[in-house]
Scaffold this motif. Structure first.
Motif, PDB file in Angstrom:
ATOM      1  N   UNK A 147      41.641  -2.174 -43.366  1.00  0.00           N
ATOM      2  CA  UNK A 147      41.922  -1.378 -42.511  1.00  0.00           C
ATOM      3  C   UNK A 147      41.860  -0.161 -42.185  1.00  0.00           C
ATOM      4  N   UNK A 148      42.970  -0.292 -42.816  1.00  0.00           N
ATOM      5  CA  UNK A 148      42.919   1.960 -42.957  1.00  0.00           C
ATOM      6  C   UNK A 148      41.698   2.616 -43.018  1.00  0.00           C
ATOM      7  N   UNK A 149      40.733   2.306 -43.316  1.00  0.00           N
ATOM      8  CA  UNK A 149      39.408   3.570 -43.174  1.00  0.00           C
ATOM      9  C   UNK A 149      39.012   3.042 -42.211  1.00  0.00           C
ATOM     10  N   UNK A 150      38.605   1.921 -41.517  1.00  0.00           N
ATOM     11  CA  UNK A 150      38.261   1.796 -40.169  1.00  0.00           C
ATOM     12  C   UNK A 150      38.710   1.943 -39.052  1.00  0.00           C
ATOM     13  N   UNK A 151      40.248   1.764 -39.101  1.00  0.00           N
ATOM     14  CA  UNK A 151      41.289   2.624 -37.945  1.00  0.00           C
ATOM     15  C   UNK A 151      40.380   3.919 -37.721  1.00  0.00           C
ATOM     16  N   UNK A 152      40.693   4.954 -39.528  1.00  0.00           N
ATOM     17  CA  UNK A 152      40.842   6.205 -39.770  1.00  0.00           C
ATOM     18  C   UNK A 152      38.552   6.474 -38.813  1.00  0.00           C
ATOM     19  N   UNK A 153      38.359   5.841 -39.381  1.00  0.00           N
ATOM     20  CA  UNK A 153      36.625   6.212 -38.318  1.00  0.00           C
ATOM     21  C   UNK A 153      36.451   5.835 -36.953  1.00  0.00           C
ATOM     22  N   UNK A 154      37.344   4.760 -36.505  1.00  0.00           N
ATOM     23  CA  UNK A 154      37.803   4.977 -34.851  1.00  0.00           C
ATOM     24  C   UNK A 154      37.943   6.172 -34.108  1.00  0.00           C
ATOM     25  N   UNK A 155      39.287   6.813 -34.880  1.00  0.00           N
ATOM     26  CA  UNK A 155      39.214   7.655 -34.374  1.00  0.00           C
ATOM     27  C   UNK A 155      38.632   8.932 -34.552  1.00  0.00           C
ATOM     28  N   UNK A 156      37.879   8.968 -35.639  1.00  0.00           N
ATOM     29  CA  UNK A 156      37.199   9.988 -35.947  1.00  0.00           C
ATOM     30  C   UNK A 156      35.506  10.353 -35.058  1.00  0.00           C
ATOM     31  N   UNK A 157      35.432   9.349 -34.957  1.00  0.00           N
ATOM     32  CA  UNK A 157      33.930   9.381 -34.402  1.00  0.00           C
ATOM     33  C   UNK A 157      34.301   8.954 -32.127  1.00  0.00           C
ATOM     34  N   UNK A 158      35.614   8.291 -32.014  1.00  0.00           N
ATOM     35  CA  UNK A 158      36.176   8.504 -30.767  1.00  0.00           C
ATOM     36  C   UNK A 158      36.131  10.075 -30.149  1.00  0.00           C
TER      37      UNK A 158
ATOM     38  N   UNK B  57      27.049  12.578 -29.705  1.00  0.00           N
ATOM     39  CA  UNK B  57      25.272  11.808 -29.369  1.00  0.00           C
ATOM     40  C   UNK B  57      25.940  10.161 -29.745  1.00  0.00           C
ATOM     41  N   UNK B  58      24.762   9.808 -29.105  1.00  0.00           N
ATOM     42  CA  UNK B  58      24.572   8.059 -28.570  1.00  0.00           C
ATOM     43  C   UNK B  58      25.284   7.543 -29.926  1.00  0.00           C
ATOM     44  N   UNK B  59      25.004   8.125 -30.886  1.00  0.00           N
ATOM     45  CA  UNK B  59      25.076   7.016 -32.110  1.00  0.00           C
ATOM     46  C   UNK B  59      27.085   7.633 -32.478  1.00  0.00           C
ATOM     47  N   UNK B  60      27.522   8.028 -32.248  1.00  0.00           N
ATOM     48  CA  UNK B  60      28.703   8.643 -32.319  1.00  0.00           C
ATOM     49  C   UNK B  60      30.152   7.121 -31.360  1.00  0.00           C
ATOM     50  N   UNK B  61      29.030   6.964 -30.178  1.00  0.00           N
ATOM     51  CA  UNK B  61      29.745   5.336 -29.632  1.00  0.00           C
ATOM     52  C   UNK B  61      29.055   4.304 -30.550  1.00  0.00           C
ATOM     53  N   UNK B  62      27.676   4.675 -30.754  1.00  0.00           N
ATOM     54  CA  UNK B  62      27.522   2.834 -31.899  1.00  0.00           C
ATOM     55  C   UNK B  62      28.369   2.860 -32.749  1.00  0.00           C
ATOM     56  N   UNK B  63      28.912   4.131 -33.668  1.00  0.00           N
ATOM     57  CA  UNK B  63      29.841   3.760 -34.685  1.00  0.00           C
ATOM     58  C   UNK B  63      31.372   3.309 -33.817  1.00  0.00           C
ATOM     59  N   UNK B  64      31.244   3.944 -32.876  1.00  0.00           N
ATOM     60  CA  UNK B  64      32.315   3.637 -32.696  1.00  0.00           C
ATOM     61  C   UNK B  64      32.478   2.198 -32.121  1.00  0.00           C
ATOM     62  N   UNK B  65      31.897   1.382 -31.197  1.00  0.00           N
ATOM     63  CA  UNK B  65      31.710  -0.117 -31.059  1.00  0.00           C
ATOM     64  C   UNK B  65      31.870  -1.030 -31.761  1.00  0.00           C
ATOM     65  N   UNK B  66      30.673  -0.299 -33.068  1.00  0.00           N
ATOM     66  CA  UNK B  66      30.572  -1.185 -34.300  1.00  0.00           C
ATOM     67  C   UNK B  66      32.296  -1.124 -35.377  1.00  0.00           C
ATOM     68  N   UNK B  67      32.613  -0.327 -35.234  1.00  0.00           N
ATOM     69  CA  UNK B  67      33.904  -0.371 -36.410  1.00  0.00           C
ATOM     70  C   UNK B  67      34.937  -1.357 -35.361  1.00  0.00           C
ATOM     71  N   UNK B  68      35.097  -1.026 -33.866  1.00  0.00           N
ATOM     72  CA  UNK B  68      35.409  -2.245 -32.979  1.00  0.00           C
ATOM     73  C   UNK B  68      35.903  -3.523 -33.237  1.00  0.00           C
ATOM     74  N   UNK B  69      34.107  -3.610 -33.815  1.00  0.00           N
ATOM     75  CA  UNK B  69      34.078  -4.835 -33.786  1.00  0.00           C
ATOM     76  C   UNK B  69      34.042  -5.098 -35.233  1.00  0.00           C
ATOM     77  N   UNK B  70      33.870  -4.652 -36.184  1.00  0.00           N
ATOM     78  CA  UNK B  70      34.931  -4.883 -37.273  1.00  0.00           C
ATOM     79  C   UNK B  70      36.677  -5.803 -37.449  1.00  0.00           C
ATOM     80  N   UNK B  71      36.914  -4.657 -36.465  1.00  0.00           N
ATOM     81  CA  UNK B  71      38.493  -4.548 -36.304  1.00  0.00           C
ATOM     82  C   UNK B  71      38.473  -5.976 -35.491  1.00  0.00           C
TER      83      UNK B  71
END
Length: 411
Positions: free
Chosen positions: A318-329, A337-351
């Motif tokens: 779980x913790x790398x996903x949470x850190x990815x959320x914080x990093x892309x935010x 960039x648009x990709x930052x919000x894409x990653x942010x949304x993707x990581x919340x979906x995985x969570x």
């Protein structure tokens, strides 16, 4: 510094509401950590205590920090946890963490189980500094004393002024037994030093954080294709063959740490007046290299990669996903960039799909190949710290100033 929030980060009102609800559910779940005697238990997945588990120094410090920032954010009934944690850090070992004989702090043995290791590590001690800074931010009466005590231990024992980095470990009486040097303790040192600077205004913490960041992100990362080695020798040469504790010192590289360090680099850049224009791009390279290299087709990140990017430990935590959320935010907040919000949304979906325990609160720490919770590496639900920050930090408008900008975000 003045916030540069990207409106799109908060434009999904359903996601924002879910983050707030999840933060409150986590806080409800982990309140059961508080024992009748004032200490803390590690919790099973269902919220019952894990018998015989020591009260780790890291656990106490992270609970203080987490409930302090939650109090700032407007969550109810948080200060009982802060008070209990601060009391544990002020009480002499073995009833509490404080080593009155040799200085520093130790884990607390519990329920007749064998005493845990009394070796002293920079990793746990920098979390004490983080806890003290967060306690100061909520006006705890013992915060200044703990800040001074933790700072003195770090200064005398762990900080190496010549290299501008932290030494890792000693015996209880501070005898040297190891030539190991690691990125993990230094990364969390950056986190604690930035928090101490924000809580006190003492520029020494900002300077030290910058020295650590310059070494790992300015020197080491570019030499290794932006995959950060974890393990080093006394002379700070990379120890590519090292393999230690499978959780804290696994072989190879740990992408989750690059995600975390990238966010901290942006926090440092903000606190230094955004003077060095190279730092945001450096943070982006760290974050994107880690996320793209570790992403698993079934969702989530491989825990470790070899130095050429080949996955080593493909288990998903779980913790790398949470850190990815914080990093892309954080990337999105500073222009992004648009990709930052894409990653942010993707990581919340995985969570949502794999890690969040919607029924009981808290996050499952690991899932198997089929996406089902398992207990290979962790016992129960280890802590609230990573997942709570994933919910709260994106709600704050800036890249730094969390003690100020989190105020009322859960209201």
């Amino acid at each position: 510094m003045a916030p540069t929030d990207t409106p799109s980060l908060l434009s999904d009102t359903a996601r924002v509401a879910a983050m707030k609800g999840n933060a409150l559910a986590q806080l409800d779940f982990f309140r059961a950590s508080l024992r009748e005697d004032g200490g803390f238990d590690t919790l099973e997945v269902d919220g019952s205590p894990v018998p015989g588990q020591p009260q780790d120094l890291m656990t106490t410090a992270r609970l203080i920090h987490s409930y302090a920032i939650a109090h700032i954010a407007g969550a109810p009934d948080c200060l009982r946890i802060v008070d209990a944690g601060m009391a544990a850090l002020a009480t002499d070992w073995p009833a509490g963490h404080r080593d009155a004989e040799h200085g520093g702090y130790l884990p607390i043995p519990r329920d007749g189980a064998p005493a845990p290791s009394t070796d002293k590590q920079a990793y746990g001690h920098v979390f004490v500094l983080l806890a003290a800074a967060s306690a100061k931010s909520v006006g705890h009466p013992d915060a200044d004393r703990l800040l001074a005590e933790a700072a003195a231990v770090i200064e005398a024992r762990f900080w190496d002024e010549e290299t501008g980095r932290l030494q890792d470990e000693f015996r209880r009486d501070w005898q040297v037994f190891s030539d190991y040097r690691g990125m993990n303790a230094n990364m969390h040192g950056v986190e604690a030093f930035l928090a101490a600077y924000e809580a006190t205004g003492d520029a020494v913490w900002l300077t030290r954080a910058g020295r650590i960041l310059d070494f790992f992100t300015g020197r080491v990362a570019p030499e290794h294709d932006w995959r950060l080695p974890e393990h080093y020798r006394t002379d700070w040469s990379v120890d590519a063959g090292y393999e230690g504790n499978p959780m804290f010192r696994p072989a190879g590289t740990t992408p989750g740490h690059s995600l975390e360090l990238g966010r901290l680099l942006l926090q440092y850049w903000d606190l230094t007046g955004r003077a060095d224009a190279a730092l945001p791009e450096r943070a982006r390279k760290l974050i994107e290299t880690a996320a793209e290299g570790a992403w698993r087709e079934a969702g989530g990140f491989a825990y470790t990669l070899d130095f050429d990017g080949t996955p080593l430990v493909t288990d998903r935590y779980w913790w790398p996903v949470t850190e990815g959320i914080g990093a892309f935010a954080a990337l999105a907040k500073q222009g992004g960039q648009a990709s930052d919000l894409d990653w942010y949304a993707r990581l919340w979906q995985v969570s949502d799909a794999l890690f969040i325990d919607a029924a009981r609160g808290g996050w499952f720490p690991e899932v198997d190949e089929a996406g089902q919770p398992v207990a290979r590496m962790f016992t129960g639900k280890p802590d609230i710290y990573h997942a709570l920050q994933a919910c709260l930090f994106p709600l704050a408008p800036g890249l730094s100033g969390y003690y100020r900008d989190l105020k009322g975000v859960l209201a």
